[in-house]
Design a protein around this motif. Structure first.
Motif, PDB file in Angstrom:
ATOM      1  N   ARG A   1      11.006  -9.195  61.785  1.00 16.92           N
ATOM      2  CA  ARG A   1      12.047  -9.400  60.764  1.00 16.92           C
ATOM      3  C   ARG A   1      11.504 -10.227  59.597  1.00 16.92           C
ATOM      4  NH1 ARG A   1      18.291 -10.314  61.951  1.00 16.92           N
ATOM      5  NH2 ARG A   1      18.768  -8.170  62.583  1.00 16.92           N
ATOM      6  N   ALA A   2      10.753 -11.265  59.928  1.00 18.79           N
ATOM      7  CA  ALA A   2      10.244 -12.156  58.889  1.00 18.79           C
ATOM      8  C   ALA A   2       9.229 -11.467  57.986  1.00 18.79           C
ATOM      9  CB  ALA A   2       9.613 -13.390  59.532  1.00 18.79           C
ATOM     10  N   LEU A   3       8.603 -10.396  58.460  1.00 22.39           N
ATOM     11  CA  LEU A   3       7.630  -9.671  57.652  1.00 22.39           C
ATOM     12  C   LEU A   3       8.275  -8.603  56.774  1.00 22.39           C
ATOM     13  CD1 LEU A   3       4.843  -9.118  60.347  1.00 22.39           C
ATOM     14  CD2 LEU A   3       4.778 -10.739  58.438  1.00 22.39           C
ATOM     15  N   ALA A   4       9.514  -8.224  57.076  1.00 23.91           N
ATOM     16  CA  ALA A   4      10.145  -7.078  56.435  1.00 23.91           C
ATOM     17  C   ALA A   4      10.870  -7.447  55.140  1.00 23.91           C
ATOM     18  CB  ALA A   4      11.131  -6.425  57.400  1.00 23.91           C
ATOM     19  N   ASP A   5      10.942  -6.453  54.237  1.00 18.73           N
ATOM     20  CA  ASP A   5      11.801  -6.577  53.060  1.00 18.73           C
ATOM     21  C   ASP A   5      13.247  -6.269  53.425  1.00 18.73           C
ATOM     22  OD1 ASP A   5       9.573  -7.060  51.419  1.00 18.73           O
ATOM     23  OD2 ASP A   5       9.294  -4.922  51.019  1.00 18.73           O
ATOM     24  N   ALA A   6      13.424  -5.283  54.302  1.00 21.24           N
ATOM     25  CA  ALA A   6      14.772  -4.875  54.704  1.00 21.24           C
ATOM     26  C   ALA A   6      14.758  -4.410  56.152  1.00 21.24           C
ATOM     27  CB  ALA A   6      15.288  -3.756  53.802  1.00 21.24           C
ATOM     28  N   VAL A   7      15.823  -4.741  56.867  1.00 20.23           N
ATOM     29  CA  VAL A   7      16.031  -4.315  58.245  1.00 20.23           C
ATOM     30  C   VAL A   7      17.071  -3.201  58.223  1.00 20.23           C
ATOM     31  CG1 VAL A   7      16.824  -5.002  60.532  1.00 20.23           C
ATOM     32  CG2 VAL A   7      15.492  -6.604  59.149  1.00 20.23           C
TER      33      VAL A   7
ATOM     34  N   ARG B   1       6.388 -15.541  52.823  1.00 23.39           N
ATOM     35  CA  ARG B   1       7.289 -14.609  52.134  1.00 23.39           C
ATOM     36  C   ARG B   1       7.228 -14.833  50.620  1.00 23.39           C
ATOM     37  NH1 ARG B   1      10.752 -11.448  54.946  1.00 23.39           N
ATOM     38  NH2 ARG B   1      12.053 -11.217  53.089  1.00 23.39           N
ATOM     39  N   GLU B   2       7.163 -16.069  50.219  1.00 24.99           N
ATOM     40  CA  GLU B   2       7.077 -16.345  48.781  1.00 24.99           C
ATOM     41  C   GLU B   2       5.775 -15.795  48.210  1.00 24.99           C
ATOM     42  OE1 GLU B   2       7.374 -20.108  45.641  1.00 24.99           O
ATOM     43  OE2 GLU B   2       7.418 -20.465  47.804  1.00 24.99           O
ATOM     44  N   ALA B   3       4.666 -15.975  48.941  1.00 22.90           N
ATOM     45  CA  ALA B   3       3.381 -15.474  48.474  1.00 22.90           C
ATOM     46  C   ALA B   3       3.364 -13.955  48.386  1.00 22.90           C
ATOM     47  CB  ALA B   3       2.272 -15.960  49.408  1.00 22.90           C
ATOM     48  N   ALA B   4       4.154 -13.300  49.256  1.00 26.02           N
ATOM     49  CA  ALA B   4       4.220 -11.833  49.259  1.00 26.02           C
ATOM     50  C   ALA B   4       5.248 -11.307  48.269  1.00 26.02           C
ATOM     51  CB  ALA B   4       4.543 -11.335  50.663  1.00 26.02           C
ATOM     52  N   GLY B   5       5.878 -12.203  47.521  1.00 23.59           N
ATOM     53  CA  GLY B   5       6.885 -11.772  46.551  1.00 23.59           C
ATOM     54  C   GLY B   5       8.206 -11.377  47.173  1.00 23.59           C
ATOM     55  N   GLN B   6       8.469 -11.871  48.382  1.00 25.93           N
ATOM     56  CA  GLN B   6       9.710 -11.544  49.080  1.00 25.93           C
ATOM     57  C   GLN B   6      10.738 -12.650  48.914  1.00 25.93           C
ATOM     58  OE1 GLN B   6       7.558 -11.056  52.887  1.00 25.93           O
ATOM     59  NE2 GLN B   6       8.460  -9.002  53.008  1.00 25.93           N
ATOM     60  N   GLY B   7      12.000 -12.293  49.109  1.00 27.23           N
ATOM     61  CA  GLY B   7      13.067 -13.274  49.111  1.00 27.23           C
ATOM     62  C   GLY B   7      13.017 -14.118  50.375  1.00 27.23           C
ATOM     63  N   PRO B   8      13.942 -15.060  50.525  1.00 21.00           N
ATOM     64  CA  PRO B   8      13.906 -15.968  51.675  1.00 21.00           C
ATOM     65  C   PRO B   8      14.170 -15.292  53.014  1.00 21.00           C
ATOM     66  CG  PRO B   8      15.910 -16.281  50.387  1.00 21.00           C
ATOM     67  CD  PRO B   8      15.030 -15.384  49.584  1.00 21.00           C
ATOM     68  N   ALA B   9      14.826 -14.132  52.995  1.00 18.99           N
ATOM     69  CA  ALA B   9      15.134 -13.406  54.230  1.00 18.99           C
ATOM     70  C   ALA B   9      15.253 -11.927  53.896  1.00 18.99           C
ATOM     71  CB  ALA B   9      16.440 -13.911  54.847  1.00 18.99           C
ATOM     72  N   PRO B  10      15.027 -11.060  54.866  1.00 19.01           N
ATOM     73  CA  PRO B  10      15.179  -9.630  54.591  1.00 19.01           C
ATOM     74  C   PRO B  10      16.644  -9.254  54.427  1.00 19.01           C
ATOM     75  CG  PRO B  10      14.743  -9.980  56.921  1.00 19.01           C
ATOM     76  CD  PRO B  10      14.586 -11.314  56.255  1.00 19.01           C
TER      77      PRO B  10
ATOM     78  N   GLY C   1      26.659  -6.879  67.688  1.00 19.26           N
ATOM     79  CA  GLY C   1      27.220  -8.024  66.972  1.00 19.26           C
ATOM     80  C   GLY C   1      26.286  -8.563  65.919  1.00 19.26           C
ATOM     81  N   TYR C   2      25.778  -7.673  65.070  1.00 18.49           N
ATOM     82  CA  TYR C   2      24.773  -8.064  64.079  1.00 18.49           C
ATOM     83  C   TYR C   2      25.268  -9.141  63.131  1.00 18.49           C
ATOM     84  CZ  TYR C   2      20.564  -5.299  64.581  1.00 18.49           C
ATOM     85  OH  TYR C   2      19.358  -4.826  65.014  1.00 18.49           O
ATOM     86  N   ARG C   3      24.370 -10.060  62.849  1.00 22.07           N
ATOM     87  CA  ARG C   3      24.618 -11.111  61.874  1.00 22.07           C
ATOM     88  C   ARG C   3      23.577 -11.007  60.755  1.00 22.07           C
ATOM     89  NH1 ARG C   3      28.134 -14.893  63.345  1.00 22.07           N
ATOM     90  NH2 ARG C   3      27.262 -16.340  61.833  1.00 22.07           N
ATOM     91  N   PRO C   4      23.761 -11.710  59.654  1.00 26.24           N
ATOM     92  CA  PRO C   4      22.764 -11.648  58.573  1.00 26.24           C
ATOM     93  C   PRO C   4      21.422 -12.197  59.031  1.00 26.24           C
ATOM     94  CG  PRO C   4      24.804 -12.718  57.844  1.00 26.24           C
ATOM     95  CD  PRO C   4      24.892 -12.590  59.321  1.00 26.24           C
ATOM     96  N   ALA C   5      20.359 -11.670  58.459  1.00 31.09           N
ATOM     97  CA  ALA C   5      19.037 -12.238  58.715  1.00 31.09           C
ATOM     98  C   ALA C   5      18.987 -13.629  58.091  1.00 31.09           C
ATOM     99  CB  ALA C   5      17.962 -11.343  58.114  1.00 31.09           C
ATOM    100  N   ARG C   6      18.315 -14.555  58.766  1.00 28.09           N
ATOM    101  CA  ARG C   6      18.277 -15.930  58.287  1.00 28.09           C
ATOM    102  C   ARG C   6      16.908 -16.267  57.729  1.00 28.09           C
ATOM    103  NH1 ARG C   6      16.037 -19.302  62.364  1.00 28.09           N
ATOM    104  NH2 ARG C   6      15.686 -18.208  64.335  1.00 28.09           N
ATOM    105  N   ALA C   7      16.883 -17.247  56.862  1.00 23.59           N
ATOM    106  CA  ALA C   7      15.603 -17.751  56.350  1.00 23.59           C
ATOM    107  C   ALA C   7      14.965 -18.614  57.433  1.00 23.59           C
ATOM    108  CB  ALA C   7      15.828 -18.565  55.089  1.00 23.59           C
ATOM    109  N   ARG C   8      13.655 -18.486  57.575  1.00 27.72           N
ATOM    110  CA  ARG C   8      12.938 -19.259  58.575  1.00 27.72           C
ATOM    111  C   ARG C   8      11.845 -20.045  57.889  1.00 27.72           C
ATOM    112  NH1 ARG C   8      11.413 -15.675  63.669  1.00 27.72           N
ATOM    113  NH2 ARG C   8      10.814 -17.776  64.354  1.00 27.72           N
TER     114      ARG C   8
END
Length: 281
Positions: free
Chosen positions: A99-105, A130-139, A116-123
């Protein structure tokens, strides 16, 4: 955790240490536990490196769709309708890493309801990467749904760190689309009729900047990705459990005309669980 494939110098060294430890334990049974330190818990950075997405030289800048599923020894993808009972601690660490590697799940509506899915969280452990890869805080979580029979009052829609995406067809009920948008979700049309076209969904997500995609099921959604020929990678956890019964397999739906061939690129083991990574050959 230990790596079984591909065999590297480190793998060979670990095997030699394990053999020596077993020999020592056999010679001196009172010592006990000599080999327990051969296998160790991998750091999150090591797991992230083991599951890194292919670079642009492999993808050409296009989206890369991987799926992550778990199965028992007798092929069950669920127990009593959920995957959690057949999972384990190392499986959940890999789940979180993927999850932490993905842009979107990407996940099907039925799985959202059952699990019972919940939002992905920032870790914090992955924030710098993620910042170095140009990604947001969570997918982002992208829910695939034809009928939009979803509870839009759930935190997945009302409290995500990044807006939840809803992928649906052009024939979806306008009132349900409006309900999703009122809840804060972003609706993406990815099909001309009621159903979502898998290839179009992948292209639509890539158009939003989500090229590192992770599908977490369910079996019907994975089956549609397979049938459409858009699945690039399968991360499969083989759980050392037997359940019998008539539980779903990891993929459902109509069969493909010719079986898709994938190549094993990595195999890890921890506490009897096998973690295989296959890519389209």
């Amino acid at each position: 955790m230990r790596r079984l494939f591909p065999v590297t110098e480190e793998t060979a060294a670990q095997d030699s240490a394990a053999d020596a430890a077993r020999a020592g334990a056999a010679a001196y049974p009172a010592a006990g536990g000599v080999g327990e330190h051969v296998d160790r818990e991998w750091s999150l950075a090591e797991l992230a490196a083991a599951y890194a997405y292919p670079g642009q030289d492999r993808t050409g800048g296009a989206a890369w769709l991987r799926a992550n599923m778990v199965s028992t020894l007798d092929g069950a993808a669920q127990h009593e309708g959920r995957s959690q009972p057949i999972s384990g601690a190392a499986d959940m660490r890999i789940f979180g890493t993927l999850r932490a590697l993905a842009d979107a799940v990407v996940v099907g509506a039925e799985t959202v309801r059952r699990e019972g899915y919940r939002p992905a969280r920032a870790r914090a452990d992955f924030a710098a990467a993620r910042e170095a890869a140009g990604q947001g805080p969570a997918p982002a979580v992208a829910v695939v749904s034809a009928g939009l029979e979803l509870d839009f009052s759930l935190p997945l829609f009302t409290e995500p760190l990044v807006p939840t995406l809803v992928l649906t067809g052009a024939a979806a009920d306008p009132e349900r689309i409006a309900a999703a948008e009122r809840a804060g979700a972003r609706v993406v049309i990815a099909g001309d009729g009621a159903w979502v076209d898998p290839a179009r969904a992948v292209r639509a997500l890539a158009g939003l900047g989500h090229t590192r995609l992770l599908s977490e099921g369910g079996p019907r959604l994975l089956g549609r990705f397979i049938a459409a020929g858009v699945l690039d990678e399968l991360c499969l956890t083989l759980s050392p459990m037997l359940t019998a019964g008539d539980a779903q397999r990891i993929a459902g739906g109509p069969p493909v005309a010719v079986p898709r061939r994938f190549a094993l690129v990595s195999l890890l083991e921890d506490a009897g669980y096998l973690f295989a990574r296959y890519q389209r050959s």
